[in-house]
Motif scaffolding. Structure first.
Motif, PDB file in Angstrom:
ATOM      1  N   PHE A 108       0.857  -1.180   0.000  1.00 43.65           N
ATOM      2  CA  PHE A 108       0.000   0.000   0.000  1.00 43.65           C
ATOM      3  C   PHE A 108       0.900   1.238   0.000  1.00 43.65           C
ATOM      4  O   PHE A 108       1.817   1.338   0.816  1.00 43.65           O
ATOM      5  CB  PHE A 108      -0.904   0.023   1.232  1.00 43.65           C
ATOM      6  CG  PHE A 108      -2.002  -0.998   1.198  1.00 43.65           C
ATOM      7  CD1 PHE A 108      -3.276  -0.644   0.770  1.00 43.65           C
ATOM      8  CD2 PHE A 108      -1.763  -2.311   1.573  1.00 43.65           C
ATOM      9  CE1 PHE A 108      -4.300  -1.583   0.731  1.00 43.65           C
ATOM     10  CE2 PHE A 108      -2.775  -3.255   1.542  1.00 43.65           C
ATOM     11  CZ  PHE A 108      -4.047  -2.887   1.117  1.00 43.65           C
ATOM     12  N   TYR A 109       0.614   2.134  -0.920  1.00 44.68           N
ATOM     13  CA  TYR A 109       1.389   3.369  -1.041  1.00 44.68           C
ATOM     14  C   TYR A 109       0.508   4.576  -0.784  1.00 44.68           C
ATOM     15  O   TYR A 109      -0.682   4.571  -1.100  1.00 44.68           O
ATOM     16  CB  TYR A 109       1.961   3.519  -2.459  1.00 44.68           C
ATOM     17  CG  TYR A 109       3.080   2.574  -2.803  1.00 44.68           C
ATOM     18  CD1 TYR A 109       4.409   2.904  -2.541  1.00 44.68           C
ATOM     19  CD2 TYR A 109       2.811   1.366  -3.430  1.00 44.68           C
ATOM     20  CE1 TYR A 109       5.439   2.046  -2.880  1.00 44.68           C
ATOM     21  CE2 TYR A 109       3.842   0.497  -3.780  1.00 44.68           C
ATOM     22  CZ  TYR A 109       5.152   0.847  -3.501  1.00 44.68           C
ATOM     23  OH  TYR A 109       6.169  -0.013  -3.847  1.00 44.68           O
ATOM     24  N   ARG A 110       1.109   5.600  -0.262  1.00 52.06           N
ATOM     25  CA  ARG A 110       0.437   6.892  -0.223  1.00 52.06           C
ATOM     26  C   ARG A 110       1.099   7.825  -1.229  1.00 52.06           C
ATOM     27  O   ARG A 110       2.293   7.715  -1.515  1.00 52.06           O
ATOM     28  CB  ARG A 110       0.482   7.513   1.172  1.00 52.06           C
ATOM     29  CG  ARG A 110       1.834   8.075   1.623  1.00 52.06           C
ATOM     30  CD  ARG A 110       1.686   8.726   2.987  1.00 52.06           C
ATOM     31  NE  ARG A 110       2.936   9.256   3.523  1.00 52.06           N
ATOM     32  CZ  ARG A 110       3.301  10.526   3.419  1.00 52.06           C
ATOM     33  NH1 ARG A 110       2.534  11.391   2.792  1.00 52.06           N
ATOM     34  NH2 ARG A 110       4.443  10.933   3.961  1.00 52.06           N
ATOM     35  N   LEU A 111       0.292   8.725  -1.778  1.00 52.51           N
ATOM     36  CA  LEU A 111       0.807   9.714  -2.704  1.00 52.51           C
ATOM     37  C   LEU A 111       1.247  10.958  -1.938  1.00 52.51           C
ATOM     38  O   LEU A 111       0.516  11.447  -1.071  1.00 52.51           O
ATOM     39  CB  LEU A 111      -0.258  10.094  -3.736  1.00 52.51           C
ATOM     40  CG  LEU A 111      -0.681   9.000  -4.710  1.00 52.51           C
ATOM     41  CD1 LEU A 111      -1.757   9.536  -5.642  1.00 52.51           C
ATOM     42  CD2 LEU A 111       0.503   8.494  -5.509  1.00 52.51           C
ATOM     43  N   LYS A 112       2.415  11.443  -2.278  1.00 52.39           N
ATOM     44  CA  LYS A 112       2.919  12.661  -1.649  1.00 52.39           C
ATOM     45  C   LYS A 112       3.219  13.690  -2.737  1.00 52.39           C
ATOM     46  O   LYS A 112       4.163  13.519  -3.514  1.00 52.39           O
ATOM     47  CB  LYS A 112       4.193  12.364  -0.852  1.00 52.39           C
ATOM     48  CG  LYS A 112       4.781  13.601  -0.173  1.00 52.39           C
ATOM     49  CD  LYS A 112       6.065  13.264   0.555  1.00 52.39           C
ATOM     50  CE  LYS A 112       6.657  14.506   1.221  1.00 52.39           C
ATOM     51  NZ  LYS A 112       7.935  14.203   1.909  1.00 52.39           N
ATOM     52  N   PRO A 113       2.418  14.751  -2.853  1.00 52.40           N
ATOM     53  CA  PRO A 113       2.727  15.788  -3.839  1.00 52.40           C
ATOM     54  C   PRO A 113       3.960  16.573  -3.395  1.00 52.40           C
ATOM     55  O   PRO A 113       4.044  17.025  -2.250  1.00 52.40           O
ATOM     56  CB  PRO A 113       1.472  16.668  -3.844  1.00 52.40           C
ATOM     57  CG  PRO A 113       0.847  16.450  -2.511  1.00 52.40           C
ATOM     58  CD  PRO A 113       1.186  15.054  -2.097  1.00 52.40           C
ATOM     59  N   THR A 208      12.800  12.302  -5.013  1.00 46.32           N
ATOM     60  CA  THR A 208      11.430  11.857  -4.742  1.00 46.32           C
ATOM     61  C   THR A 208      11.297  10.360  -5.038  1.00 46.32           C
ATOM     62  O   THR A 208      11.655   9.914  -6.123  1.00 46.32           O
ATOM     63  CB  THR A 208      10.429  12.638  -5.609  1.00 46.32           C
ATOM     64  OG1 THR A 208      10.532  14.029  -5.295  1.00 46.32           O
ATOM     65  CG2 THR A 208       9.010  12.167  -5.371  1.00 46.32           C
ATOM     66  N   PRO A 209      10.777   9.566  -4.101  1.00 44.85           N
ATOM     67  CA  PRO A 209      10.658   8.120  -4.341  1.00 44.85           C
ATOM     68  C   PRO A 209       9.508   7.777  -5.283  1.00 44.85           C
ATOM     69  O   PRO A 209       8.424   8.356  -5.181  1.00 44.85           O
ATOM     70  CB  PRO A 209      10.396   7.554  -2.937  1.00 44.85           C
ATOM     71  CG  PRO A 209       9.739   8.680  -2.210  1.00 44.85           C
ATOM     72  CD  PRO A 209      10.361   9.942  -2.753  1.00 44.85           C
ATOM     73  N   ASN A 210       9.759   6.872  -6.220  1.00 47.23           N
ATOM     74  CA  ASN A 210       8.731   6.375  -7.139  1.00 47.23           C
ATOM     75  C   ASN A 210       7.907   7.518  -7.744  1.00 47.23           C
ATOM     76  O   ASN A 210       6.687   7.558  -7.616  1.00 47.23           O
ATOM     77  CB  ASN A 210       7.797   5.405  -6.414  1.00 47.23           C
ATOM     78  CG  ASN A 210       8.538   4.278  -5.734  1.00 47.23           C
ATOM     79  OD1 ASN A 210       9.331   3.590  -6.353  1.00 47.23           O
ATOM     80  ND2 ASN A 210       8.287   4.091  -4.451  1.00 47.23           N
ATOM     81  N   PRO A 211       8.558   8.454  -8.444  1.00 47.75           N
ATOM     82  CA  PRO A 211       7.856   9.662  -8.881  1.00 47.75           C
ATOM     83  C   PRO A 211       7.046   9.477 -10.150  1.00 47.75           C
ATOM     84  O   PRO A 211       7.267   8.559 -10.939  1.00 47.75           O
ATOM     85  CB  PRO A 211       9.009  10.632  -9.146  1.00 47.75           C
ATOM     86  CG  PRO A 211      10.110   9.728  -9.647  1.00 47.75           C
ATOM     87  CD  PRO A 211       9.978   8.470  -8.823  1.00 47.75           C
ATOM     88  N   PHE A 212       6.088  10.367 -10.346  1.00 51.19           N
ATOM     89  CA  PHE A 212       5.418  10.511 -11.631  1.00 51.19           C
ATOM     90  C   PHE A 212       4.803  11.907 -11.701  1.00 51.19           C
ATOM     91  O   PHE A 212       4.601  12.580 -10.680  1.00 51.19           O
ATOM     92  CB  PHE A 212       4.357   9.429 -11.866  1.00 51.19           C
ATOM     93  CG  PHE A 212       3.158   9.485 -10.952  1.00 51.19           C
ATOM     94  CD1 PHE A 212       2.019  10.202 -11.302  1.00 51.19           C
ATOM     95  CD2 PHE A 212       3.155   8.791  -9.753  1.00 51.19           C
ATOM     96  CE1 PHE A 212       0.911  10.239 -10.475  1.00 51.19           C
ATOM     97  CE2 PHE A 212       2.045   8.816  -8.914  1.00 51.19           C
ATOM     98  CZ  PHE A 212       0.920   9.550  -9.279  1.00 51.19           C
ATOM     99  N   GLY A 225       5.303  11.726  -5.352  1.00 53.65           N
ATOM    100  CA  GLY A 225       6.110  10.607  -4.909  1.00 53.65           C
ATOM    101  C   GLY A 225       5.192   9.558  -4.334  1.00 53.65           C
ATOM    102  O   GLY A 225       4.067   9.868  -3.912  1.00 53.65           O
ATOM    103  N   GLN A 226       5.629   8.307  -4.340  1.00 53.94           N
ATOM    104  CA  GLN A 226       4.822   7.211  -3.807  1.00 53.94           C
ATOM    105  C   GLN A 226       5.596   6.558  -2.662  1.00 53.94           C
ATOM    106  O   GLN A 226       6.647   5.974  -2.873  1.00 53.94           O
ATOM    107  CB  GLN A 226       4.538   6.194  -4.911  1.00 53.94           C
ATOM    108  CG  GLN A 226       3.818   6.797  -6.108  1.00 53.94           C
ATOM    109  CD  GLN A 226       3.713   5.831  -7.261  1.00 53.94           C
ATOM    110  OE1 GLN A 226       2.892   4.929  -7.253  1.00 53.94           O
ATOM    111  NE2 GLN A 226       4.543   6.013  -8.287  1.00 53.94           N
ATOM    112  N   GLN A 239       7.951   4.577   9.237  1.00 52.24           N
ATOM    113  CA  GLN A 239       8.987   5.497   8.764  1.00 52.24           C
ATOM    114  C   GLN A 239       8.554   6.262   7.530  1.00 52.24           C
ATOM    115  O   GLN A 239       9.132   7.289   7.188  1.00 52.24           O
ATOM    116  CB  GLN A 239      10.297   4.747   8.481  1.00 52.24           C
ATOM    117  CG  GLN A 239      10.242   3.804   7.286  1.00 52.24           C
ATOM    118  CD  GLN A 239       9.790   2.411   7.643  1.00 52.24           C
ATOM    119  OE1 GLN A 239       9.195   2.215   8.702  1.00 52.24           O
ATOM    120  NE2 GLN A 239      10.079   1.443   6.800  1.00 52.24           N
ATOM    121  N   ALA A 240       7.527   5.764   6.839  1.00 52.27           N
ATOM    122  CA  ALA A 240       7.051   6.437   5.633  1.00 52.27           C
ATOM    123  C   ALA A 240       6.052   7.542   5.961  1.00 52.27           C
ATOM    124  O   ALA A 240       5.583   8.237   5.081  1.00 52.27           O
ATOM    125  CB  ALA A 240       6.386   5.423   4.693  1.00 52.27           C
TER     126      ALA A 240
END
Length: 241
Positions: A108-113, A208-212, A225-226, A239-240
């Motif tokens: 499960f990932y959260r999106l971080k602008p 930025t981790p896992n960016p798009f 970032g994800q 930690q995330a």
């Protein structure tokens, strides 16, 4: 920072479950390599399978669960026909999504602008998915994209411009006359405009981790970032947060 990513529908070969999407009985979410999948079985159990068999399960056999929902509030919930909760996983982050990975992990990932054009207008939001540009995404002069009433173009004068209703400029990179030749959404998380290999504008989001990059139906251009918040091997990842 205003950001609102909207995704709709679950395809037959879905790789993830976005915020607001539902997994019904016997639906499957596959990894990119097709070797792993998550399914909600008719016995009410949510099971993650790999080539060797079941790798993880919610242990809800006999619960009567008929659908799993990735709720906008970040909770992943199994529901019974009467709407009662059969099981839930609380990730704690609005906009969280689930991803079935080719490495055999369920995350499960959260999106971080981390950057946006500050052009979000909720009043113009339409029921349309965002356009996503995953690294390495390249834009050549003349490249253009449309989402609803918003139009993004890399102009031949070197400027990247976001228009509303075809003529109203609501954001630009300010690089007209720079001779810009390329734009890249890079794997390091930076969104960069280049002139023959020399950066002339950048979002400043390297690391930025896992960016798009997303062009959204609310008129906002956003670099996300994800961050993982839970996986099947480690459970919650504080930690995330």
């Amino acid at each position: 920072m205003a950001a609102c990513l909207m995704l709709f529908g679950l395809s037959a070969q879905a790789k993830s479950l976005a915020s607001g999407q539902t997994l019904s009985l016997n639906d499957r979410i596959y990894s990119d390599n097709g070797q792993y999948f998550l399914t909600l079985q008719t016995d009410g159990n949510l099971v993650f399978y790999g080539p060797s068999g079941a790798l993880w399960a919610s242990n809800t056999v006999g619960s009567g669960a008929i659908r799993a929902m990735m709720q906008p509030d970040g909770h992943f919930v199994l529901y019974r026909p009467n709407g009662a909760v059969a099981w839930q996983l609380n990730t704690g982050w609005a906009g969280t999504f689930l991803n079935v990975q080719s490495d055999g992990n369920l995350v499960f990932y959260r999106l971080k602008p981390v950057w946006d054009s500050h052009t979000s207008d909720p009043a113009t939001m339409q029921n349309l998915p965002s356009l996503q540009f995953t690294p390495p995404a390249h834009f050549a002069p003349g490249s253009s994209y449309t989402v609803g009433q918003y139009f993004l173009i890399f102009q031949t004068d070197g400027n990247l411009v976001l228009y509303k209703n075809g003529s109203q400029i609501i954001w630009s990179s300010g690089t007209a006359g720079s001779g810009a030749t390329d734009i890249w959404m890079q794997a390091d998380g930076n969104f960069v405009i280049y002139t023959n290999g020399r950066p002339v504008w950048q979002s400043g989001t390297a690391g930025t981790p896992n960016p798009f990059l997303a062009m959204q139906a609310d008129g906002n251009l956003v670099v996300y970032g994800q961050l993982p918040v839970w996986d099947r091997n480690k459970g919650p990842l504080p930690q995330a947060r």
